[in-house]
Design an enzyme around this catalytic site. Structure first.
Site, PDB file in Angstrom:
ATOM      1  N   GLY A 168      -4.222  -1.748   5.764  1.00  0.00           N
ATOM      2  CA  GLY A 168      -3.578  -2.969   5.263  1.00  0.00           C
ATOM      3  C   GLY A 168      -4.254  -4.232   5.755  1.00  0.00           C
ATOM      4  O   GLY A 168      -4.594  -5.133   4.979  1.00  0.00           O
ATOM      5  N   ARG A 169      -4.501  -4.311   7.058  1.00  0.00           N
ATOM      6  CA  ARG A 169      -5.088  -5.547   7.617  1.00  0.00           C
ATOM      7  C   ARG A 169      -6.567  -5.688   7.292  1.00  0.00           C
ATOM      8  O   ARG A 169      -7.174  -6.723   7.580  1.00  0.00           O
ATOM      9  CB  ARG A 169      -4.834  -5.600   9.131  1.00  0.00           C
ATOM     10  CG  ARG A 169      -5.322  -4.389   9.894  1.00  0.00           C
ATOM     11  CD  ARG A 169      -4.807  -4.361  11.317  1.00  0.00           C
ATOM     12  NE  ARG A 169      -5.146  -3.137  12.022  1.00  0.00           N
ATOM     13  CZ  ARG A 169      -4.430  -2.022  12.000  1.00  0.00           C
ATOM     14  NH1 ARG A 169      -3.323  -1.969  11.276  1.00  0.00           N
ATOM     15  NH2 ARG A 169      -4.797  -0.955  12.684  1.00  0.00           N
ATOM     16  N   HIS A 214      -3.304 -31.743  19.967  1.00  0.00           N
ATOM     17  CA  HIS A 214      -2.131 -32.551  20.324  1.00  0.00           C
ATOM     18  C   HIS A 214      -0.914 -31.675  20.605  1.00  0.00           C
ATOM     19  O   HIS A 214       0.203 -32.180  20.646  1.00  0.00           O
ATOM     20  CB  HIS A 214      -1.832 -33.553  19.200  1.00  0.00           C
ATOM     21  CG  HIS A 214      -2.945 -34.534  19.010  1.00  0.00           C
ATOM     22  ND1 HIS A 214      -3.007 -35.725  19.701  1.00  0.00           N
ATOM     23  CD2 HIS A 214      -4.060 -34.467  18.244  1.00  0.00           C
ATOM     24  CE1 HIS A 214      -4.113 -36.369  19.350  1.00  0.00           C
ATOM     25  NE2 HIS A 214      -4.773 -35.627  18.466  1.00  0.00           N
ATOM     26  N   GLU A 237      11.109  -4.487   3.615  1.00  0.00           N
ATOM     27  CA  GLU A 237      11.189  -5.920   3.278  1.00  0.00           C
ATOM     28  C   GLU A 237      10.658  -6.161   1.866  1.00  0.00           C
ATOM     29  O   GLU A 237      11.255  -6.878   1.058  1.00  0.00           O
ATOM     30  CB  GLU A 237      10.338  -6.751   4.251  1.00  0.00           C
ATOM     31  CG  GLU A 237      10.857  -6.805   5.670  1.00  0.00           C
ATOM     32  CD  GLU A 237      10.207  -5.759   6.564  1.00  0.00           C
ATOM     33  OE1 GLU A 237       9.833  -4.673   6.055  1.00  0.00           O
ATOM     34  OE2 GLU A 237      10.103  -6.012   7.771  1.00  0.00           O
ATOM     35  N   GLU A 294      -2.953  -5.829  15.877  1.00  0.00           N
ATOM     36  CA  GLU A 294      -2.462  -4.543  15.360  1.00  0.00           C
ATOM     37  C   GLU A 294      -3.563  -3.480  15.516  1.00  0.00           C
ATOM     38  O   GLU A 294      -3.295  -2.301  15.671  1.00  0.00           O
ATOM     39  CB  GLU A 294      -2.025  -4.671  13.888  1.00  0.00           C
ATOM     40  CG  GLU A 294      -1.047  -3.577  13.465  1.00  0.00           C
ATOM     41  CD  GLU A 294      -0.459  -3.758  12.065  1.00  0.00           C
ATOM     42  OE1 GLU A 294      -1.211  -3.665  11.076  1.00  0.00           O
ATOM     43  OE2 GLU A 294       0.758  -3.985  11.954  1.00  0.00           O
ATOM     44  N   LYS A 322      11.012  -0.137  13.320  1.00  0.00           N
ATOM     45  CA  LYS A 322      11.414   0.144  11.926  1.00  0.00           C
ATOM     46  C   LYS A 322      12.503   1.212  11.906  1.00  0.00           C
ATOM     47  O   LYS A 322      13.469   1.125  11.159  1.00  0.00           O
ATOM     48  CB  LYS A 322      10.225   0.676  11.115  1.00  0.00           C
ATOM     49  CG  LYS A 322       9.205  -0.354  10.711  1.00  0.00           C
ATOM     50  CD  LYS A 322       8.179   0.318   9.791  1.00  0.00           C
ATOM     51  CE  LYS A 322       6.927  -0.489   9.643  1.00  0.00           C
ATOM     52  NZ  LYS A 322       5.854   0.227   8.954  1.00  0.00           N
ATOM     53  N   LYS A 370       0.835  -1.202   0.000  1.00  0.00           N
ATOM     54  CA  LYS A 370       0.000   0.000   0.000  1.00  0.00           C
ATOM     55  C   LYS A 370       0.872   1.255   0.000  1.00  0.00           C
ATOM     56  O   LYS A 370       0.669   2.167  -0.781  1.00  0.00           O
ATOM     57  CB  LYS A 370      -0.908  -0.046   1.235  1.00  0.00           C
ATOM     58  CG  LYS A 370      -1.740   1.174   1.433  1.00  0.00           C
ATOM     59  CD  LYS A 370      -2.604   1.024   2.661  1.00  0.00           C
ATOM     60  CE  LYS A 370      -3.046   2.378   3.163  1.00  0.00           C
ATOM     61  NZ  LYS A 370      -3.851   2.304   4.377  1.00  0.00           N
TER      62      LYS A 370
HETATM   63  O1  F6P Z   1       4.390  -2.371   9.669  1.00  0.00           O
HETATM   64  C1  F6P Z   1       3.034  -2.544   9.729  1.00  0.00           C
HETATM   65  C2  F6P Z   1       2.375  -2.334   8.401  1.00  0.00           C
HETATM   66  O2  F6P Z   1       2.254  -0.988   8.151  1.00  0.00           O
HETATM   67  C3  F6P Z   1       1.022  -3.026   8.360  1.00  0.00           C
HETATM   68  O3  F6P Z   1       0.036  -2.299   8.967  1.00  0.00           O
HETATM   69  C4  F6P Z   1       0.852  -3.239   6.900  1.00  0.00           C
HETATM   70  O4  F6P Z   1      -0.151  -4.161   6.622  1.00  0.00           O
HETATM   71  C5  F6P Z   1       2.243  -3.705   6.529  1.00  0.00           C
HETATM   72  O5  F6P Z   1       3.095  -2.914   7.325  1.00  0.00           O
HETATM   73  C6  F6P Z   1       2.615  -3.607   5.076  1.00  0.00           C
HETATM   74  O6  F6P Z   1       2.485  -2.306   4.601  1.00  0.00           O
HETATM   75  P1  F6P Z   1       2.515  -1.974   3.059  1.00  0.00           P
HETATM   76  O7  F6P Z   1       1.351  -2.642   2.410  1.00  0.00           O
HETATM   77  O8  F6P Z   1       2.440  -0.492   2.983  1.00  0.00           O
HETATM   78  O9  F6P Z   1       3.811  -2.498   2.483  1.00  0.00           O
END
Ligand code: F6P
Length: 537
Positions: free
Chosen positions: A267-268, A384, A211, A353, A501, A205
């Site tokens: 995002g979530r 289990h 990453e 979150e 971060k 987003k």
């Molecule tokens: O670090 C948390 C976060 O901002 C989440 O809320 C989000 O879903 C995720 O990182 C990934 O963010 P993006 O879609 O902007 O890469």
């Protein structure tokens, strides 16, 4: 802002809680009428709250608390696009993704429904091209692997949905998900793929997540090494889903290969958005639309049902009841469905979150406990592993059991009798576990006895299909929202993840750089030194 714990409604619930604690589930469940009054239908789901430590009176008192916190008004604010995410000054409009085309919701005076529809149509057209082999890689071969690169909400929801809908996925297209900065994730996923037939979806987003950008660069390098370095390679093998098209274009994406999402979709909460493009490719646009229809059915239930029969609201109220009145700090979600194995992990982000917050909507320290720790696993495997603690541990963990009456099947390789026998045993395990938790057993030896009186909810669906999946997604989204309203916190921001971060760059440069004078605490300094010594740096 008024402290919710100071209200008379809260205090009455506290008194009521004391009387509930004098009884037990063993006693309460002797009343046959209880199941009738504490079981509900929400869309097509059947939800049994009778094994929770509540009575019909509790529901009436919940109703009073919900009124006090203006829950109905807040639900309306959610659906109509009011700025409920105040710390980021925006609405939270995931529900608009599944509203009928005739609806209208405005953000900054613009109706967003046509905007959403045009991106959904663009995504559907693209998905069909990939599925029908019209979309070809640079060597002229059709796509056989789709790799989603994203993390958090740009990974967990789509991954969960893809796995959940296994029987609905097109054979011949394998979807993979790379989320972690750990190079093992790239290695494990790319090693068996052919760059000529692989399509990458860069799913971010913000288009700033380190990453995701690092993995995207690595994937570009991997493809270019095999297929050459030219704009055609990027055009045919990479598409992006983002709310930051400017950054995506700077990265090298063609505008036509960018699928928009928006800052008013968290995002979530984005599983119904183009963030699930890989799912749409796998199950096809029609099945994807059915997920949205399932969500919409639950949205309608949430928006229109009276609070005494409003299941997502009741789930949220029971969550608050268990957390704040009964004092349970954990919560488990156990799907009895192998295909639904990743639902608890998806919920970890959705719930923790959203509601793992220490300040209220105005930034003041909260005076009550907020989001519980959510853990989960799939039944029967979880029985289990950690169920021992659920039955006899000193910590009481309320459970949501999720089960389906029909099995999930993609093939007819196994005999139908065998399938039904095993599926019945699966369900029997699910029902037996909630019974054991509630009723327990008394024996003359302490180690074989279980006290029981441990609460759970059972959610029963017909079958894990796109429609049911949509209902479950929306059910939990609205449960989380309800809990946030009752706690008067903002469920739509996530400032807590920022500190970690912001420290990475300094630590990273000290791990390998020559200027290692950054002031860290003694433990961090020692870990960095140990790594440098190991690598002879
Ligand atoms: O670090 C948390 C976060 O901002 C989440 O809320 C989000 O879903 C995720 O990182 C990934 O963010 P993006 O879609 O902007 O890469």
């Amino acid at each position: 802002m008024v402290d919710p714990t100071q209200s008379s409604q809260w205090r009455i619930l506290e008194e009521h809680c004391s009387s509930i604690q004098e009884t037990s589930l063993q006693e309460l469940l002797q009343d046959n009428a209880r199941v009738e009054s504490l079981s509900f239908k929400a869309a097509d789901l059947f939800i049994d709250f009778s094994k929770q430590l509540i009575t019909s009176e509790t529901i009436d008192l919940f109703n009073a608390l919900a009124d006090h916190t203006n829950l109905e008004m807040q639900i309306d604010a959610l659906f109509t696009g009011q700025i409920i995410n105040r710390s980021e000054n925006r609405p939270a409009l995931h529900t608009a993704l599944r509203m009928p085309p005739s609806s209208s919701v405005k953000v900054a005076d613009q109706d967003i429904i046509p905007l959403i529809r045009s991106v959904q149509e663009k995504a559907a057209e693209f998905a069909v091209k990939v599925r029908t082999k019209e979309w070809l890689g640079v060597t002229g071969q059709p796509i056989t692997s789709v790799v989603n690169i994203g993390i958090g909400g740009s990974h967990l929801g789509p991954y969960m949905a893809y796995k959940a809908l296994r029987p609905f996925c097109l054979s011949g297209i394998d979807c993979r998900f790379i989320s972690n900065i750990d190079p093992a994730d790239l290695d494990a996923n790319l090693c068996s793929l052919d760059p000529a037939t692989t399509l990458f979806i860069l799913n971010s987003k913000s288009f700033t997540t380190s990453e995701t950008l690092a993995n995207a660069q690595a994937a570009v390098g991997w493809v270019e090494k095999a297929l050459g370095k030219n704009s055609n390679v990027l055009e045919k093998h990479f598409v992006a889903v983002t709310a930051n098209s400017e950054k995506a274009e700077t990265f090298g994406f063609q505008p036509n290969n960018i699928f928009s999402t928006w800052d008013w979709i968290g995002g979530r909460f984005s599983v119904c958005s183009p963030a699930s493009l890989a799912v749409m490719i796998a199950v096809g646009p029609e099945n994807f639309k059915t997920i949205l229809d399932g969500c919409q059915k639950m949205d309608d239930h949430f928006r229109t049902s009276n609070l005494t029969a409003n299941v997502p609201a009741l789930m949220g109220l029971i969550g608050v009841w268990n957390r704040n009145f009964l004092g349970f700090s954990n919560h488990a979600v156990i799907p009895y469905s192998k295909d639904f194995e990743h639902f608890p992990t998806y919920l970890e982000q959705l719930e923790m979150e959203s509601n793992g917050k220490h300040v209220d909507r105005e930034g003041n320290k909260v005076t009550l406990e907020t989001g519980p720790i959510l853990l989960g696993g799939v039944g029967t495997d979880a029985q289990h592993s950690f169920f021992q603690l659920l039955h006899q541990g000193t910590t009481v963990v309320p459970v949501d059991f999720i089960a389906f009456c029909e099995p999930s099947l993609a093939s007819n390789n196994l005999s139908i009798d065998l399938i039904h026998r095993q599926h019945e045993t699966l369900l029997a395990n699910c029902f037996a576990q909630s019974k054991a938790l509630a009723i327990g057993t008394e024996t003359d030896k302490g180690n074989t006895s279980s006290d029981g009186n441990r609460p759970s909810t059972t959610i029963l669906g017909d079958r894990l299909d796109p429609f049911t999946l949509g209902q479950l997604i929306a059910l939990y989204e609205h449960k989380v929202f309800t809990m946030g309203v009752l706690w008067e916190i903002n469920s739509f921001d996530q400032w807590g993840v920022e500190l970690g971060k912001s420290l990475v760059d300094d630590v990273a440069s000290d791990l390998t750089g020559t200027d290692t004078n950054k002031a860290h605490d003694s433990s961090t300094t020692s870990l960095i030194a140990r790594y440098r010594k190991r690598r002879n740096l």
